[in-house]
Design a protein around this motif. Structure first.
Motif, PDB file in Angstrom:
ATOM      1  N   UNK A  53       0.892  -1.160  -0.095  1.00 19.52           N
ATOM      2  CA  UNK A  53      -0.016  -0.212   0.134  1.00 19.52           C
ATOM      3  C   UNK A  53       0.757   1.154  -0.028  1.00 19.52           C
ATOM      4  N   UNK A  54       1.665   1.167   0.950  1.00 17.06           N
ATOM      5  CA  UNK A  54       2.775   2.483   0.948  1.00 17.06           C
ATOM      6  C   UNK A  54       3.487   2.496  -0.124  1.00 17.06           C
ATOM      7  N   UNK A  55       4.134   1.413  -1.160  1.00 22.45           N
ATOM      8  CA  UNK A  55       4.788   1.789  -2.248  1.00 22.45           C
ATOM      9  C   UNK A  55       4.085   2.336  -3.287  1.00 22.45           C
ATOM     10  N   UNK A  78      21.210  -3.550  -4.930  1.00 19.95           N
ATOM     11  CA  UNK A  78      21.165  -2.013  -5.416  1.00 19.95           C
ATOM     12  C   UNK A  78      20.036  -1.521  -4.608  1.00 19.95           C
ATOM     13  N   UNK A  79      20.305  -0.330  -4.185  1.00 19.27           N
ATOM     14  CA  UNK A  79      19.361   0.455  -3.186  1.00 19.27           C
ATOM     15  C   UNK A  79      18.897   1.568  -3.820  1.00 19.27           C
ATOM     16  N   UNK A  80      17.616   2.393  -3.448  1.00 24.89           N
ATOM     17  CA  UNK A  80      17.101   3.572  -3.853  1.00 24.89           C
ATOM     18  C   UNK A  80      16.138   3.828  -3.146  1.00 24.89           C
ATOM     19  N   UNK A  81      15.475   5.188  -3.239  1.00 28.38           N
ATOM     20  CA  UNK A  81      14.480   5.759  -2.720  1.00 28.38           C
ATOM     21  C   UNK A  81      14.799   6.605  -1.702  1.00 28.38           C
ATOM     22  N   UNK A  82      15.879   7.316  -1.493  1.00 30.93           N
ATOM     23  CA  UNK A  82      16.277   8.425  -0.560  1.00 30.93           C
ATOM     24  C   UNK A  82      15.652   9.730  -1.556  1.00 30.93           C
ATOM     25  N   UNK A  83      14.584  10.315  -0.930  1.00 28.10           N
ATOM     26  CA  UNK A  83      14.340  11.513  -1.428  1.00 28.10           C
ATOM     27  C   UNK A  83      15.581  12.655  -1.712  1.00 28.10           C
ATOM     28  N   UNK A  84      16.335  12.548  -0.799  1.00 27.23           N
ATOM     29  CA  UNK A  84      17.399  13.528  -0.925  1.00 27.23           C
ATOM     30  C   UNK A  84      18.464  13.424  -2.423  1.00 27.23           C
ATOM     31  N   UNK A 130      12.077  -3.232  16.645  1.00 23.96           N
ATOM     32  CA  UNK A 130      10.949  -3.728  16.000  1.00 23.96           C
ATOM     33  C   UNK A 130      11.113  -3.987  14.325  1.00 23.96           C
ATOM     34  N   UNK A 131      12.252  -3.630  14.033  1.00 21.62           N
ATOM     35  CA  UNK A 131      12.618  -3.656  12.763  1.00 21.62           C
ATOM     36  C   UNK A 131      11.687  -3.044  11.534  1.00 21.62           C
ATOM     37  N   UNK A 132      11.416  -1.901  12.070  1.00 18.98           N
ATOM     38  CA  UNK A 132      10.407  -1.175  11.260  1.00 18.98           C
ATOM     39  C   UNK A 132      11.124  -0.635   9.836  1.00 18.98           C
ATOM     40  N   UNK A 133      10.632  -0.600   8.834  1.00 21.80           N
ATOM     41  CA  UNK A 133      10.973  -0.247   7.544  1.00 21.80           C
ATOM     42  C   UNK A 133      10.655   1.227   7.146  1.00 21.80           C
ATOM     43  N   UNK A 134      11.932   1.600   6.514  1.00 20.59           N
ATOM     44  CA  UNK A 134      11.852   2.936   5.995  1.00 20.59           C
ATOM     45  C   UNK A 134      10.673   3.217   5.256  1.00 20.59           C
ATOM     46  N   UNK A 135      10.174   4.427   5.343  1.00 26.32           N
ATOM     47  CA  UNK A 135       8.908   4.727   4.404  1.00 26.32           C
ATOM     48  C   UNK A 135       9.239   4.745   2.834  1.00 26.32           C
ATOM     49  N   UNK A 136      10.358   4.698   2.698  1.00 25.87           N
ATOM     50  CA  UNK A 136      10.740   4.916   1.019  1.00 25.87           C
ATOM     51  C   UNK A 136      11.692   4.240   0.464  1.00 25.87           C
TER      52      UNK A 136
END
Length: 273
Positions: A53-55, A78-84, A130-136
């Motif tokens: 849902x968030x994605x 490979x990692x992405x999704x950093x708004x900065x 709690x190993x919560x995920x990054x929002x993005x």
């Protein structure tokens, strides 16, 4: 994480946002990750609904368009999704950006870090128990192929760490009695009691469920490969269905000391199902 599509307009209670894709329940919801090095098609899992849902919400908003794959490590991910990362100056270290919220972990044993797995990045350490995920932020696993013997060794190490933690919990539960022996300078009594705790812990541990890779994990990790040490630590919420060769190409690019590609790799996300 990327995008999806639906023909119904519904208010997203969880995020308070109206989104035409975020509530789609199709078992084959797919998104297209477009890059200058090629396209990668990913399907999202229905049984990790909060991540899906968030994605979709972010994808519908165009959040990911123009962002970079800012962290690339061959034989890893490979990692992405950093708004900065959008329009970031060359050489700037990236990876700390987020949309201002996190997502509860959604660990599903059937979803693991095989090659092509789509998973959520997160903050590590005691500040995120709690190993919560990054929002993005998300990553796609490349990994490597493991031999059966290497997986056996990994199981032994995982169970060894778990047993040590279990033993520490037993000592913590008996700390008051141990402190009495220390206060009385009763070294002999202290040593006997420690031995009793260890014996009891060993007996209790023998009845615990030990960690072992499933047949499905073993099959994947010894054929297409992946990164098994991340299982149970980061939420896997999708997988690549087309474009693994593009993943390999991106993973092989030259990077700086921060693992950022020296030539920017931008992404765009398009909902295709």
């Amino acid at each position: 994480m990327k995008k999806f599509g639906v023909l119904v307009f519904i208010i997203l209670v969880g995020f308070g946002i109206s989104c035409s894709h975020a509530n789609k329940t199709s078992k084959e919801t797919q998104v297209l990750i477009k890059t200058d090095m090629g396209n990668i098609t990913v399907k999202l899992y229905d049984d990790t609904p909060e991540h899906k849902k968030n994605f979709l919400k972010l994808a519908d908003e165009g959040f990911y368009d123009g962002l970079l794959f800012h962290r690339v490590m061959q034989n890893f991910m490979i990692q992405g999704g950093d708004p900065k990362s959008k329009d970031a100056a060359p050489g700037v270290r990236l990876g700390a950006g987020n949309p201002g919220y996190t997502i509860p972990a959604e660990f599903v044993p059937a979803h693991f870090h095989k090659k092509g797995a789509l998973a959520a990045a997160r903050t590590g350490g005691p500040e995120n128990p709690d190993k919560r995920s990054s929002g993005s932020q998300f990553y796609l696993v490349q990994g490597e192929i493991f031999t059966p013997g290497k997986l056996d060794t990994m199981e032994i190490m995982i169970n060894g760490r778990a047993k040590n933690q279990f033993l520490q919990e037993q000592f913590k539960a008996s700390s008051e009695k141990l402190n009495e022996f220390r206060s009385n300078n009763d070294e002999a009594g202290f040593n006997v009691f420690v031995a009793e705790i260890r014996a009891k812990a060993d007996s209790l541990w023998d009845g615990q469920n030990k960690f072992s890779f499933t047949p499905e994990q073993r099959e994947a990790y010894t054929t297409i490969g992946g990164y098994p040490s991340l299982d149970g630590e980061y939420t896997v919420f999708g997988e690549v269905v087309e474009g693994l060769e593009v993943l390999d190409k991106i993973a092989a690019v030259e990077t700086d000391r921060y693992n950022r590609p020296k030539s920017d790799i931008k992404m765009e996300i398009e909902v295709i199902k």
